[in-house]
Design an enzyme around this catalytic site. Structure first.
Site, short mmCIF file in Angstrom:
data_model
loop_
_atom_site.label_atom_id
_atom_site.label_comp_id
_atom_site.label_asym_id
_atom_site.label_seq_id
_atom_site.Cartn_x
_atom_site.Cartn_y
_atom_site.Cartn_z
N ASP A 56 5.78 -122.11 52.76
CA ASP A 56 7.05 -122.57 52.52
C ASP A 56 6.97 -124.13 52.37
O ASP A 56 6.14 -124.56 53.17
CB ASP A 56 8.21 -122.36 53.51
N ASN A 113 18.05 -114.43 54.02
CA ASN A 113 19.41 -114.65 53.98
C ASN A 113 19.83 -114.13 52.67
O ASN A 113 19.22 -114.04 51.90
CB ASN A 113 19.23 -116.55 54.05
N GLY A 119 22.93 -118.57 54.02
CA GLY A 119 22.27 -119.70 53.93
C GLY A 119 21.07 -119.47 52.75
O GLY A 119 20.14 -120.14 52.62
N GLN A 120 21.54 -118.45 51.90
CA GLN A 120 20.40 -118.35 50.90
C GLN A 120 20.35 -119.45 49.91
O GLN A 120 21.47 -119.83 49.54
CB GLN A 120 20.50 -117.08 50.32
N HIS A 126 13.58 -113.05 49.38
CA HIS A 126 12.33 -113.51 50.26
C HIS A 126 12.49 -113.25 51.52
O HIS A 126 13.69 -113.58 52.21
CB HIS A 126 12.08 -114.94 49.90
N LEU A 127 11.58 -112.66 52.08
CA LEU A 127 11.50 -112.85 53.61
C LEU A 127 10.62 -113.75 54.38
O LEU A 127 9.45 -114.01 54.04
CB LEU A 127 10.58 -111.38 53.98
N HIS A 128 11.49 -114.53 55.20
CA HIS A 128 10.94 -115.71 55.83
C HIS A 128 10.02 -115.26 56.95
O HIS A 128 10.45 -114.52 57.64
CB HIS A 128 12.17 -116.61 56.26
P1 5GP Z 1 16.35 -119.55 51.64
O1 5GP Z 1 17.35 -120.79 52.01
O2 5GP Z 1 16.80 -119.02 50.06
O3 5GP Z 1 16.80 -118.65 52.37
O4 5GP Z 1 14.91 -120.22 51.41
C1 5GP Z 1 14.46 -120.65 50.46
C2 5GP Z 1 13.17 -121.41 50.78
O5 5GP Z 1 12.39 -121.62 49.94
C3 5GP Z 1 13.38 -122.68 51.71
O6 5GP Z 1 12.95 -122.34 53.04
C4 5GP Z 1 12.70 -123.55 51.03
O7 5GP Z 1 12.15 -124.61 51.82
C5 5GP Z 1 11.81 -122.89 50.10
N1 5GP Z 1 11.35 -123.42 48.81
C6 5GP Z 1 12.33 -123.88 47.81
N2 5GP Z 1 11.53 -124.51 46.90
C7 5GP Z 1 10.41 -124.27 47.34
C8 5GP Z 1 9.13 -124.49 46.11
O8 5GP Z 1 9.16 -125.07 45.29
N3 5GP Z 1 7.87 -123.80 46.81
C9 5GP Z 1 7.72 -123.62 48.11
N4 5GP Z 1 6.56 -123.14 48.43
N5 5GP Z 1 9.00 -123.12 48.77
C10 5GP Z 1 10.01 -123.58 48.21
#
Ligand code: 5GP
Ligand code: ZN
Length: 140
Positions: A56, A113, A119-120, A126-128
């Site tokens: 991330d 999310n 919080g998406q 994607h799985l964090h």
């Molecule tokens: P969400 O908020 O949708 O659950 O998670 C999206 C995640 O993608 C966030 O933790 C954010 O830091 C990550 N992210 C957003 N843009 C990029 C990127 O360009 N590269 C990488 N490696 N992670 C990203």
């Protein structure tokens, strides 16, 4: 050209043309599809035929990776019987990452999310994978 026209005709006949165009549009606009295509750089830590995992960009824990399907799926709401096998593969990848980062025994968290209240922010599932510190519960 003829082949392309026939391909389009197929979608027109099936009434799937607008769905097809939405799909193409989504993929073109999707950051994570571009990472899968290697058009946007990422620190990739795992790759299989179906998935990639990468670090991330804004880590919330000492180890924070995102496990994503190569095929575009926008949200959990788009999971059905036709594509749900990918979820099992994502968890298998999580278990493999845990072993490779040597955090399988101490523990870690995986979370996905969905939409605004969840919080998406990136609309490609994607799985964090979070590890390397004590994580609090419940999440904020
Ligand atoms: P969400 O908020 O949708 O659950 O998670 C999206 C995640 O993608 C966030 O933790 C954010 O830091 C990550 N992210 C957003 N843009 C990029 C990127 O360009 N590269 C990488 N490696 N992670 C990203
Ligand atoms: Zn995508």
């Amino acid at each position: 050209m003829l082949m392309v026209a026939r391909y389009h005709m197929h979608f027109l006949e099936e009434g799937k043309w607008s769905d097809h165009m939405n799909d193409v549009g989504e993929k073109n606009d999707c950051l994570f599809c571009r990472i899968v295509e290697k058009k946007v750089p990422a620190d990739i830590v795992y790759e299989s035929d179906d998935l990639i995992a990468f670090k991330d960009i804004e880590p919330r824990a000492p180890i924070h990776c995102l496990i994503i399907p190569k095929k575009h799926i926008s949200t959990i709401n788009d999971i059905d019987r036709s594509n749900s096998n990918i979820i099992g593969l994502m968890y298998e990848a999580a278990a493999q990452l845990a072993r490779s980062f040597n955090v399988d025994k101490e523990g870690y968290r995986v979370v996905m999310n969905c939409n605004s209240n969840g919080g998406q922010t990136v609309y490609h599932i994607h799985l964090h994978f979070l590890a390397g510190r004590q994580l609090s519960w419940p999440p904020g």
